[in-house]
Design a protein around this motif. Structure first.
Motif, PDB file in Angstrom:
ATOM      1  N   ARG A  84      16.468  22.591   2.479  1.00  0.00           N
ATOM      2  CA  ARG A  84      15.686  22.433   1.242  1.00  0.00           C
ATOM      3  C   ARG A  84      16.602  22.399   0.019  1.00  0.00           C
ATOM      4  O   ARG A  84      16.389  21.619  -0.904  1.00  0.00           O
ATOM      5  CB  ARG A  84      14.669  23.556   1.104  1.00  0.00           C
ATOM      6  N   THR A  87      18.511  19.024   0.097  1.00  0.00           N
ATOM      7  CA  THR A  87      17.602  17.923  -0.235  1.00  0.00           C
ATOM      8  C   THR A  87      17.270  17.937  -1.715  1.00  0.00           C
ATOM      9  O   THR A  87      17.275  16.901  -2.386  1.00  0.00           O
ATOM     10  CB  THR A  87      16.310  18.015   0.605  1.00  0.00           C
ATOM     11  N   GLY A  88      17.001  19.116  -2.254  1.00  0.00           N
ATOM     12  CA  GLY A  88      16.713  19.241  -3.679  1.00  0.00           C
ATOM     13  C   GLY A  88      17.880  18.807  -4.546  1.00  0.00           C
ATOM     14  O   GLY A  88      17.704  18.140  -5.564  1.00  0.00           O
ATOM     15  N   LEU A  91      18.069  14.968  -4.429  1.00  0.00           N
ATOM     16  CA  LEU A  91      17.004  14.371  -5.243  1.00  0.00           C
ATOM     17  C   LEU A  91      17.245  14.583  -6.731  1.00  0.00           C
ATOM     18  O   LEU A  91      17.000  13.697  -7.546  1.00  0.00           O
ATOM     19  CB  LEU A  91      15.637  14.937  -4.836  1.00  0.00           C
ATOM     20  N   GLY A  95      17.702  11.509  -9.349  1.00  0.00           N
ATOM     21  CA  GLY A  95      16.860  11.430 -10.539  1.00  0.00           C
ATOM     22  C   GLY A  95      17.673  11.474 -11.816  1.00  0.00           C
ATOM     23  O   GLY A  95      17.399  10.746 -12.783  1.00  0.00           O
ATOM     24  N   PHE A 123       6.843  12.908 -13.134  1.00  0.00           N
ATOM     25  CA  PHE A 123       7.440  12.882 -11.795  1.00  0.00           C
ATOM     26  C   PHE A 123       8.191  14.173 -11.498  1.00  0.00           C
ATOM     27  O   PHE A 123       8.195  14.664 -10.372  1.00  0.00           O
ATOM     28  CB  PHE A 123       8.349  11.661 -11.640  1.00  0.00           C
ATOM     29  N   MET A 124       8.841  14.743 -12.521  1.00  0.00           N
ATOM     30  CA  MET A 124       9.526  16.014 -12.352  1.00  0.00           C
ATOM     31  C   MET A 124       8.516  17.103 -11.991  1.00  0.00           C
ATOM     32  O   MET A 124       8.726  17.883 -11.055  1.00  0.00           O
ATOM     33  CB  MET A 124      10.261  16.392 -13.633  1.00  0.00           C
ATOM     34  N   GLY A 127       7.367  16.643  -8.485  1.00  0.00           N
ATOM     35  CA  GLY A 127       8.391  17.109  -7.547  1.00  0.00           C
ATOM     36  C   GLY A 127       8.433  18.618  -7.450  1.00  0.00           C
ATOM     37  O   GLY A 127       8.627  19.182  -6.369  1.00  0.00           O
ATOM     38  N   LEU A 130       5.466  19.590  -5.391  1.00  0.00           N
ATOM     39  CA  LEU A 130       5.716  19.247  -3.993  1.00  0.00           C
ATOM     40  C   LEU A 130       6.684  20.239  -3.350  1.00  0.00           C
ATOM     41  O   LEU A 130       6.482  20.672  -2.212  1.00  0.00           O
ATOM     42  CB  LEU A 130       6.273  17.823  -3.907  1.00  0.00           C
ATOM     43  N   ALA A 131       7.721  20.625  -4.067  1.00  0.00           N
ATOM     44  CA  ALA A 131       8.690  21.581  -3.530  1.00  0.00           C
ATOM     45  C   ALA A 131       8.044  22.932  -3.257  1.00  0.00           C
ATOM     46  O   ALA A 131       8.344  23.588  -2.262  1.00  0.00           O
ATOM     47  CB  ALA A 131       9.850  21.741  -4.503  1.00  0.00           C
ATOM     48  N   THR A 134       5.716  22.494  -0.006  1.00  0.00           N
ATOM     49  CA  THR A 134       6.308  21.971   1.219  1.00  0.00           C
ATOM     50  C   THR A 134       6.727  23.154   2.085  1.00  0.00           C
ATOM     51  O   THR A 134       7.378  24.072   1.590  1.00  0.00           O
ATOM     52  CB  THR A 134       7.537  21.098   0.904  1.00  0.00           C
TER      53      THR A 134
END
Length: 147
Positions: A84, A87-88, A91, A95, A123-124, A127, A130-131, A134
């Motif tokens: 995680r 991946t963060g 991303l 971005g 979008f931030m 995200g 979503l984080a 998840t």
């Protein structure tokens, strides 16, 4: 009192972003364009922030048992790199490179309604949502296992 100082700290941080030009995504994108119109000023802003923060933080944590407005210092204890986190970070980098914004400057640019901020901030926030929602799929590390 804690919220007042949090607000004042945020205002000083935002003012610093504006004064240093870091709220301008073109400046950030020029910093990332090493083989084109490279602008090293972002590195100087980061270096200046670290030069001021690190000694002050070290001094405070050694001389005080707790912060002024909290019951304890909240220092991260995890040292592992989980999927995680990686991946963060990827991303975030994508971005940042595409939009020229990271969260602080994006929120600073939001009141002047720049097109980039108006696109980036929703979008931030998506995200971030979503984080938070998840599931954590990282594998547990057994004690005594080689890392």
């Amino acid at each position: 009192m804690k919220q007042i100082f949090a607000l004042l700290s945020g205002l000083v941080f935002g003012l610093g972003l504006i004064v240093s030009g870091m709220a301008d995504p073109a400046k950030v994108l020029n910093f990332l364009d090493v083989f084109g119109t490279w602008d090293p000023s972002l590195a100087f802003v980061m270096g200046g922030a670290i030069a001021v923060t690190a000694p002050g933080f070290a001094l405070l944590t050694r001389r005080r048992s707790r912060p002024f407005f909290d019951s304890q210092f909240r220092i991260p204890t995890r040292t592992d790199l989980d999927p995680r986190l990686l991946t963060g970070a990827v991303l975030f980098g994508i971005g940042w490179g595409l939009g020229g914004f990271c969260p602080g400057p994006a929120l600073t640019a939001l009141p002047i309604a720049t097109t980039g901020a108006l696109i980036f901030v929703p979008f931030m926030l998506g995200g971030m949502w979503l984080a938070r929602h998840t599931p954590d799929l990282s594998l547990p590390i057994r004690k005594g296992a080689p890392q």
